[in-house]
Design a protein around this motif. Structure first.
Motif, PDB file in Angstrom:
ATOM      1  N   TRP A  33      -8.236   7.947 -26.402  1.00 61.65           N
ATOM      2  CA  TRP A  33      -9.157   8.392 -27.439  1.00 61.65           C
ATOM      3  C   TRP A  33      -9.495   9.848 -27.207  1.00 61.65           C
ATOM      4  CZ3 TRP A  33     -12.882   3.650 -26.725  1.00 61.65           C
ATOM      5  CH2 TRP A  33     -12.318   2.529 -27.364  1.00 61.65           C
ATOM      6  N   LYS A  34      -9.627  10.564 -28.303  1.00 51.23           N
ATOM      7  CA  LYS A  34     -10.044  11.969 -28.205  1.00 51.23           C
ATOM      8  C   LYS A  34     -11.565  12.036 -28.309  1.00 51.23           C
ATOM      9  CE  LYS A  34      -6.292  14.513 -30.387  1.00 51.23           C
ATOM     10  NZ  LYS A  34      -5.944  15.219 -31.628  1.00 51.23           N
ATOM     11  N   ALA A  35     -12.169  12.768 -27.383  1.00 55.58           N
ATOM     12  CA  ALA A  35     -13.612  13.009 -27.451  1.00 55.58           C
ATOM     13  C   ALA A  35     -13.824  14.518 -27.488  1.00 55.58           C
ATOM     14  CB  ALA A  35     -14.313  12.416 -26.239  1.00 55.58           C
ATOM     15  N   SER A  36     -14.889  14.941 -28.129  1.00 54.95           N
ATOM     16  CA  SER A  36     -15.090  16.381 -28.255  1.00 54.95           C
ATOM     17  C   SER A  36     -16.557  16.766 -28.111  1.00 54.95           C
ATOM     18  CB  SER A  36     -14.545  16.792 -29.623  1.00 54.95           C
ATOM     19  OG  SER A  36     -14.881  18.112 -29.888  1.00 54.95           O
ATOM     20  N   ASP A  37     -16.771  17.961 -27.589  1.00 59.19           N
ATOM     21  CA  ASP A  37     -18.127  18.478 -27.368  1.00 59.19           C
ATOM     22  C   ASP A  37     -18.065  19.991 -27.465  1.00 59.19           C
ATOM     23  OD1 ASP A  37     -20.677  19.243 -26.001  1.00 59.19           O
ATOM     24  OD2 ASP A  37     -20.731  17.127 -25.436  1.00 59.19           O
ATOM     25  N   VAL A  38     -19.157  20.601 -27.881  1.00 61.08           N
ATOM     26  CA  VAL A  38     -19.168  22.072 -27.961  1.00 61.08           C
ATOM     27  C   VAL A  38     -19.396  22.704 -26.587  1.00 61.08           C
ATOM     28  CG1 VAL A  38     -19.915  22.170 -30.370  1.00 61.08           C
ATOM     29  CG2 VAL A  38     -21.645  22.120 -28.555  1.00 61.08           C
ATOM     30  N   HIS A  39     -19.884  21.906 -25.643  1.00 62.10           N
ATOM     31  CA  HIS A  39     -20.221  22.444 -24.329  1.00 62.10           C
ATOM     32  C   HIS A  39     -19.045  22.334 -23.348  1.00 62.10           C
ATOM     33  CE1 HIS A  39     -24.313  23.336 -25.271  1.00 62.10           C
ATOM     34  NE2 HIS A  39     -24.553  22.108 -25.700  1.00 62.10           N
ATOM     35  N   PRO A  40     -19.117  23.122 -22.262  1.00 66.39           N
ATOM     36  CA  PRO A  40     -18.005  23.104 -21.290  1.00 66.39           C
ATOM     37  C   PRO A  40     -18.038  21.891 -20.360  1.00 66.39           C
ATOM     38  CG  PRO A  40     -19.700  24.667 -20.602  1.00 66.39           C
ATOM     39  CD  PRO A  40     -20.137  24.133 -21.934  1.00 66.39           C
ATOM     40  N   MET A  41     -16.946  21.699 -19.654  1.00 73.44           N
ATOM     41  CA  MET A  41     -16.871  20.648 -18.628  1.00 73.44           C
ATOM     42  C   MET A  41     -18.041  20.812 -17.660  1.00 73.44           C
ATOM     43  SD  MET A  41     -14.636  18.442 -18.929  1.00 73.44           S
ATOM     44  CE  MET A  41     -12.984  17.887 -19.138  1.00 73.44           C
ATOM     45  N   GLY A  42     -18.602  19.706 -17.225  1.00 73.10           N
ATOM     46  CA  GLY A  42     -19.697  19.764 -16.269  1.00 73.10           C
ATOM     47  C   GLY A  42     -21.063  19.725 -16.941  1.00 73.10           C
ATOM     48  N   TYR A  43     -21.152  20.118 -18.197  1.00 74.95           N
ATOM     49  CA  TYR A  43     -22.427  20.054 -18.938  1.00 74.95           C
ATOM     50  C   TYR A  43     -22.797  18.563 -19.068  1.00 74.95           C
ATOM     51  CZ  TYR A  43     -25.897  21.531 -22.430  1.00 74.95           C
ATOM     52  OH  TYR A  43     -27.072  21.801 -23.112  1.00 74.95           O
ATOM     53  N   PRO A  44     -24.105  18.237 -18.996  1.00 73.88           N
ATOM     54  CA  PRO A  44     -24.486  16.816 -18.953  1.00 73.88           C
ATOM     55  C   PRO A  44     -23.902  15.928 -20.053  1.00 73.88           C
ATOM     56  CG  PRO A  44     -26.383  18.203 -18.519  1.00 73.88           C
ATOM     57  CD  PRO A  44     -25.265  19.135 -18.852  1.00 73.88           C
ATOM     58  N   THR A  45     -23.862  16.418 -21.268  1.00 75.46           N
ATOM     59  CA  THR A  45     -23.324  15.579 -22.356  1.00 75.46           C
ATOM     60  C   THR A  45     -21.830  15.317 -22.154  1.00 75.46           C
ATOM     61  OG1 THR A  45     -22.986  17.609 -23.650  1.00 75.46           O
ATOM     62  CG2 THR A  45     -24.996  16.362 -24.090  1.00 75.46           C
ATOM     63  N   GLN A  67      -9.688  11.252 -23.531  1.00 76.92           N
ATOM     64  CA  GLN A  67      -9.328  12.643 -23.232  1.00 76.92           C
ATOM     65  C   GLN A  67     -10.430  13.532 -23.815  1.00 76.92           C
ATOM     66  OE1 GLN A  67      -6.187  14.255 -21.964  1.00 76.92           O
ATOM     67  NE2 GLN A  67      -7.567  16.006 -22.074  1.00 76.92           N
ATOM     68  N   MET A  68     -11.080  14.292 -22.952  1.00 76.23           N
ATOM     69  CA  MET A  68     -12.177  15.148 -23.417  1.00 76.23           C
ATOM     70  C   MET A  68     -11.660  16.512 -23.855  1.00 76.23           C
ATOM     71  SD  MET A  68     -15.315  16.084 -23.978  1.00 76.23           S
ATOM     72  CE  MET A  68     -16.316  14.675 -23.504  1.00 76.23           C
ATOM     73  N   TYR A  69     -12.066  16.953 -25.028  1.00 73.26           N
ATOM     74  CA  TYR A  69     -11.792  18.313 -25.524  1.00 73.26           C
ATOM     75  C   TYR A  69     -13.129  19.043 -25.556  1.00 73.26           C
ATOM     76  CZ  TYR A  69      -7.218  16.545 -26.858  1.00 73.26           C
ATOM     77  OH  TYR A  69      -5.960  15.989 -26.819  1.00 73.26           O
ATOM     78  N   PRO A  70     -13.461  19.777 -24.479  1.00 73.61           N
ATOM     79  CA  PRO A  70     -14.778  20.428 -24.420  1.00 73.61           C
ATOM     80  C   PRO A  70     -14.754  21.818 -25.066  1.00 73.61           C
ATOM     81  CG  PRO A  70     -13.617  20.764 -22.373  1.00 73.61           C
ATOM     82  CD  PRO A  70     -12.665  20.028 -23.283  1.00 73.61           C
ATOM     83  N   SER A  71     -15.853  22.527 -24.944  1.00 73.12           N
ATOM     84  CA  SER A  71     -15.945  23.961 -25.281  1.00 73.12           C
ATOM     85  C   SER A  71     -15.454  24.327 -26.672  1.00 73.12           C
ATOM     86  CB  SER A  71     -15.140  24.777 -24.244  1.00 73.12           C
ATOM     87  OG  SER A  71     -15.543  24.470 -22.945  1.00 73.12           O
ATOM     88  N   MET A  72     -15.768  23.482 -27.633  1.00 75.85           N
ATOM     89  CA  MET A  72     -15.426  23.774 -29.035  1.00 75.85           C
ATOM     90  C   MET A  72     -13.934  23.901 -29.282  1.00 75.85           C
ATOM     91  SD  MET A  72     -18.529  26.311 -30.095  1.00 75.85           S
ATOM     92  CE  MET A  72     -19.121  27.033 -28.580  1.00 75.85           C
ATOM     93  N   GLN A  73     -13.123  23.280 -28.430  1.00 72.65           N
ATOM     94  CA  GLN A  73     -11.669  23.336 -28.637  1.00 72.65           C
ATOM     95  C   GLN A  73     -11.280  22.758 -29.989  1.00 72.65           C
ATOM     96  OE1 GLN A  73      -9.541  21.463 -25.393  1.00 72.65           O
ATOM     97  NE2 GLN A  73     -10.564  22.745 -23.885  1.00 72.65           N
ATOM     98  N   LEU A  74     -12.070  21.807 -30.471  1.00 67.29           N
ATOM     99  CA  LEU A  74     -11.749  21.207 -31.773  1.00 67.29           C
ATOM    100  C   LEU A  74     -12.686  21.726 -32.864  1.00 67.29           C
ATOM    101  CD1 LEU A  74     -10.981  17.508 -30.697  1.00 67.29           C
ATOM    102  CD2 LEU A  74      -9.433  19.458 -30.818  1.00 67.29           C
ATOM    103  N   GLY A  75     -13.316  22.875 -32.614  1.00 69.83           N
ATOM    104  CA  GLY A  75     -14.185  23.470 -33.635  1.00 69.83           C
ATOM    105  C   GLY A  75     -15.654  23.220 -33.390  1.00 69.83           C
ATOM    106  N   GLY A  76     -16.461  23.589 -34.362  1.00 70.73           N
ATOM    107  CA  GLY A  76     -17.910  23.393 -34.274  1.00 70.73           C
ATOM    108  C   GLY A  76     -18.273  21.951 -34.616  1.00 70.73           C
ATOM    109  N   GLU A  77     -19.564  21.680 -34.705  1.00 72.30           N
ATOM    110  CA  GLU A  77     -19.991  20.285 -34.885  1.00 72.30           C
ATOM    111  C   GLU A  77     -19.691  19.757 -36.286  1.00 72.30           C
ATOM    112  OE1 GLU A  77     -23.942  19.918 -33.138  1.00 72.30           O
ATOM    113  OE2 GLU A  77     -22.932  19.943 -31.202  1.00 72.30           O
ATOM    114  N   LYS A  78     -19.756  20.628 -37.256  1.00 73.87           N
ATOM    115  CA  LYS A  78     -19.437  20.207 -38.633  1.00 73.87           C
ATOM    116  C   LYS A  78     -17.972  19.743 -38.670  1.00 73.87           C
ATOM    117  CE  LYS A  78     -19.836  22.098 -43.304  1.00 73.87           C
ATOM    118  NZ  LYS A  78     -18.434  22.321 -43.674  1.00 73.87           N
ATOM    119  N   GLU A  79     -17.105  20.513 -38.047  1.00 76.85           N
ATOM    120  CA  GLU A  79     -15.675  20.173 -38.006  1.00 76.85           C
ATOM    121  C   GLU A  79     -15.461  18.876 -37.218  1.00 76.85           C
ATOM    122  OE1 GLU A  79     -16.817  23.268 -37.130  1.00 76.85           O
ATOM    123  OE2 GLU A  79     -16.257  24.232 -39.002  1.00 76.85           O
ATOM    124  N   MET A  80     -16.216  18.729 -36.119  1.00 78.80           N
ATOM    125  CA  MET A  80     -16.063  17.519 -35.309  1.00 78.80           C
ATOM    126  C   MET A  80     -16.448  16.275 -36.113  1.00 78.80           C
ATOM    127  SD  MET A  80     -17.480  19.074 -31.733  1.00 78.80           S
ATOM    128  CE  MET A  80     -18.293  17.577 -31.247  1.00 78.80           C
TER     129      MET A  80
END
Ligand code: GTR
Length: 330
Positions: A33-45, A67-80
């Protein structure tokens, strides 16, 4: 089946997070599964979802992983949100701020000063109101998401190159707000000029002076390097907005009941684990920010509370009963 056709089917099934798409092909039915977050690896979320993925992998003997895609790799939150809605992404960790335009009722949590403090917010999300709003986000018309759980995001304060201690200090200042009209109007009521902007555009906007400042929690100020431009955080405390993590409804509907139950159980654990990570990281962030020369200055919260009363009235009146229940949560 020709090899190419089989591969196409396999990758489509993977993208959908379908756990069993070809009867008899057991060796192949691993899903990522793809997971995404705007924050970098290590950030609590991010860390909480990474840990959830490891538990999932163990519980399913490697059949499902994340599979985590951090740091806005998949865009901002609207895109996510959009990607999760079509099933191109399974787990999106976003702010409730970004969910307001999708499910109106959650805007109650986006109102300025709706929570007395972070402890109050935690009581609310952990209790029946939190549960009801997760259900609303799951079943609301046009949502196409399954809201799995809440996370903490502390208290938001204004940061800029100068102190903002009272509404008059914000005069003429362009302050970036999340893309939701309610926030722009909140900033305008606070005395500044609210500018709606995706989180993915903010760092360069601060650097180039497109905006004079922004507002967020100390961990974000650190993790996104905004403190390298904005050195003063004024403790306006105007918003306490929880985060959520959602699952693509399209992918969810393809899961077995057992897998759904497992994900729900691990999500509840992730909610509690993130809180512990959050408290530790908040302390660490404040120490690091101070060491980097960031100043935390007190602000006249009562004045900002008063200035934002019209916002609570405009956006909160249709949810008066819910707001009363929030106030009554002790
Ligand atoms: C942060 C939050 C992000 C994002 C960001 C923003 O506190 O963790 O999910 O919403 O704020 O301001 O856009």
């Amino acid at each position: 089946m020709k090899k190419r056709a089989w591969l196409a089917l396999a990758s489509a099934a993977l993208a959908l997070g379908v756990s069993s798409f070809a009867p008899g092909v057991h060796a192949q039915n691993k899903v990522v599964w793809k997971a995404s977050d705007v924050h970098p690896m290590g950030y609590p979320t991010v860390e909480a979802i990474v840990r959830m993925g490891k538990k999932l992998e163990t519980a399913t003997n490697g059949r499902i992983s994340i599979q985590m895609y951090p740091s806005m790799q998949l865009g901002g939150e609207k895109e996510m949100i959009e990607q999760a809605q079509i099933g191109a992404l399974q787990i999106a960790r976003i702010s409730v701020g970004a969910m307001g335009p999708v499910v109106d009722e959650v805007n109650v949590f986006n109102l300025p000063f709706v929570f007395r403090d972070e402890a109050h917010m935690r009581k609310v999300i952990d209790g029946p109101i939190g549960q009801e709003l997760l259900e609303r986000m799951t079943n609301g018309p046009g949502s196409r998401l399954v809201a799995l759980g809440w996370m903490d995001a502390g208290t938001r304060n204004v940061y800029a190159k100068k102190a903002v201690t009272a509404p008059a200090d914000l005069k003429g200042m362009k302050i970036r707000m999340m893309g939701n009209p309610l926030f722009v109007e909140t900033m305008n009521a606070m005395g500044g000029n609210g500018v709606a902007m995706g989180f993915n555009e903010l760092f360069s906007a601060l650097q180039t002076g497109v905006v004079d400042g922004a507002e967020n929690n100390p961990p974000t100020l650190l993790a996104q390097n905004h403190y390298t431009v904005s050195k003063v955080m004024s403790l306006t405390g105007h918003l306490i907005i929880p985060e959520i993590f959602v699952f693509s409804k399209r992918s969810w509907d393809a899961l077995s009941k057992d897998d759904q139950a497992l994900v729900k159980k691990l999500a509840a654990e992730a909610q509690q684990e993130q809180r512990v990570l959050w408290d530790a990281y908040t302390q660490e962030a404040e120490t690091k920010l101070k060491a980097a020369g960031v100043q935390f200055v007190p602000a006249d919260k009562a004045a900002f509370y008063k200035a934002t009363q019209p916002i609570r009235e405009k956006y909160g009146s249709k949810y008066a009963a819910l707001i009363k229940r929030i106030e009554d949560t002790k």
